[in-house]
Motif scaffolding. Structure first.
Motif, short mmCIF file in Angstrom:
data_model
loop_
_atom_site.label_atom_id
_atom_site.label_comp_id
_atom_site.label_asym_id
_atom_site.label_seq_id
_atom_site.Cartn_x
_atom_site.Cartn_y
_atom_site.Cartn_z
N THR A 27 0.77 -1.37 -0.01
CA THR A 27 0.10 -0.12 0.08
C THR A 27 0.89 1.23 -0.01
OG1 THR A 27 -0.15 -0.18 2.45
CG2 THR A 27 -1.90 -1.04 0.98
N PHE A 28 2.07 1.10 -0.53
CA PHE A 28 3.15 2.24 -0.32
C PHE A 28 2.40 3.37 -1.02
CE2 PHE A 28 7.08 4.56 -1.00
CZ PHE A 28 7.17 4.81 -2.28
N SER A 29 1.71 3.16 -2.23
CA SER A 29 1.28 4.02 -3.05
C SER A 29 0.26 5.16 -2.28
CB SER A 29 0.57 3.38 -4.41
OG SER A 29 -0.62 2.71 -3.83
N SER A 30 -0.14 4.59 -1.03
CA SER A 30 -1.29 5.60 -0.16
C SER A 30 -0.36 6.31 0.65
CB SER A 30 -2.28 4.70 0.32
OG SER A 30 -1.70 3.61 1.32
N TYR A 31 0.79 6.28 0.70
CA TYR A 31 1.50 7.03 1.80
C TYR A 31 2.31 8.28 1.10
CZ TYR A 31 0.96 3.23 5.03
OH TYR A 31 0.66 2.33 6.06
N HIS A 32 2.18 9.17 1.92
CA HIS A 32 2.75 10.49 1.73
C HIS A 32 4.29 10.14 2.12
CE1 HIS A 32 -0.65 12.50 0.73
NE2 HIS A 32 -1.18 12.46 2.27
N MET A 33 5.52 10.70 1.29
CA MET A 33 6.81 10.19 1.54
C MET A 33 7.51 11.35 1.95
SD MET A 33 6.63 7.06 1.87
CE MET A 33 8.38 6.61 2.09
N GLY A 34 8.37 11.52 2.95
CA GLY A 34 9.16 12.65 3.13
C GLY A 34 10.63 12.38 3.25
N TRP A 35 11.65 13.09 3.00
CA TRP A 35 13.20 13.21 3.38
C TRP A 35 13.37 14.05 4.67
CZ3 TRP A 35 16.21 9.11 2.29
CH2 TRP A 35 16.02 8.39 1.00
N PHE A 36 14.11 13.71 5.58
CA PHE A 36 14.61 14.44 6.58
C PHE A 36 15.97 14.35 6.72
CE2 PHE A 36 10.47 16.43 8.45
CZ PHE A 36 9.70 15.43 7.66
N ARG A 37 16.76 15.47 7.56
CA ARG A 37 18.16 14.90 7.69
C ARG A 37 18.67 15.60 9.08
NH1 ARG A 37 20.88 19.28 3.26
NH2 ARG A 37 20.31 21.04 4.34
N GLN A 38 19.74 14.95 9.47
CA GLN A 38 20.03 15.51 10.95
C GLN A 38 21.70 15.33 11.01
OE1 GLN A 38 18.68 13.08 14.10
NE2 GLN A 38 18.92 14.88 15.49
N ALA A 39 22.05 16.74 10.95
CA ALA A 39 23.47 16.97 11.08
C ALA A 39 23.98 16.78 12.40
CB ALA A 39 24.11 18.29 10.47
N PRO A 40 25.40 16.56 12.70
CA PRO A 40 26.07 16.24 14.04
C PRO A 40 25.58 17.43 14.73
CG PRO A 40 27.33 15.57 12.53
CD PRO A 40 26.39 16.14 11.62
N GLY A 41 24.93 17.17 16.10
CA GLY A 41 24.96 18.34 17.13
C GLY A 41 23.44 19.22 16.72
N LYS A 42 22.79 18.90 15.69
CA LYS A 42 21.50 19.59 15.00
C LYS A 42 20.48 18.93 15.28
CE LYS A 42 24.22 22.66 12.24
NZ LYS A 42 24.44 23.34 10.83
N GLU A 43 19.28 19.60 15.26
CA GLU A 43 18.03 18.80 15.25
C GLU A 43 17.66 18.37 13.70
OE1 GLU A 43 15.83 21.45 18.55
OE2 GLU A 43 15.16 21.38 16.92
N ARG A 44 16.85 17.41 13.56
CA ARG A 44 16.29 16.56 12.40
C ARG A 44 15.39 17.86 11.82
NH1 ARG A 44 14.06 10.72 12.43
NH2 ARG A 44 15.93 10.60 13.59
N GLU A 45 15.74 17.97 10.50
CA GLU A 45 15.08 19.13 9.66
C GLU A 45 14.69 18.54 8.62
OE1 GLU A 45 17.91 22.14 8.43
OE2 GLU A 45 19.07 20.94 7.13
N PHE A 46 13.68 19.21 7.99
CA PHE A 46 12.64 18.55 6.81
C PHE A 46 13.68 18.99 5.37
CE2 PHE A 46 9.60 18.21 3.68
CZ PHE A 46 9.57 19.41 2.93
N VAL A 47 13.56 17.91 4.63
CA VAL A 47 14.42 18.27 3.21
C VAL A 47 13.23 18.28 2.17
CG1 VAL A 47 16.02 17.28 1.72
CG2 VAL A 47 16.47 17.06 4.03
#
Length: 125
Positions: A27-47
Motif C-alpha cells: 500500500t506504499f502508493s497511499s503514503y505521503h513520503m518525506g526526506w529529513f536529515r540530521q547533522a551532528p549536533g543539530k535537530e532533524r530538519e525537513f528536506v
C-alpha cells in the motif's frame, strides 16, 4: 510499513548522489513520503516531501533547485536526487512515511508514522 534507505556515501562538493528508500508494504502508493536529515549536533530538519499521488512536492529552501524528490509506486520506492552538493548537506538522511499527514504539516517530522534507519551523506570541501 518498513523503510530501508540507501545510497549515502562520501562525495566532493559539487557532486551528486541519489538516495533511495524502499518500502515493504504494497500500500506504499497511499503514503505521503518525506526526506529529513540530521547533522551532528543539530535537530532533524525537513528536506523534501512528495504526496501519495506524486501530484505535489515541497522542498526546504536550503535544497530547492538542487534536490529532486520522486517516487515509483510500482517499485515501492521513493528517491532523492541530490545535485550540487555542499558541505552543509552533510547529515544522516532519513525517509519517512505517513498516510494521514495533512498537506499543511508535510514538513513536520512528528507527523510521520514510519521511519527508515537513515543513510549517511558526507560532502567534503
Amino acid at each position: 510499513v518498513q523503510l530501508q534507505a540507501s545510497g549515502g556515501g562520501l562525495v566532493q562538493a559539487g557532486g551528486s548522489l541519489r538516495l533511495s528508500c524502499a518500502a515493504s508494504r504494497r500500500t506504499f502508493s497511499s503514503y505521503h513520503m518525506g526526506w529529513f536529515r540530521q547533522a551532528p549536533g543539530k535537530e532533524r530538519e525537513f528536506v523534501a516531501t512528495i504526496t501519495w499521488s506524486a501530484g505535489m512536492t515541497y522542498y526546504a529552501d536550503s535544497v530547492k533547485g538542487r534536490f529532486t524528490i520522486s517516487r515509483d509506486n510500482a517499485k515501492n520506492t521513493v528517491y532523492l536526487q541530490m545535485n550540487s552538493l555542499k558541505p552543509e548537506d552533510t547529515a544522516v538522511y532519513y525517509c519517512a512515511a505517513s498516510r494521514t499527514v495533512l498537506a499543511s504539516q508535510l514538513a513536520v517530522a512528528d507527523e510521520y508514522d514510519y521511519w527508515g534507519q537513515g543513510t549517511l551523506v558526507t560532502v567534503s570541501s
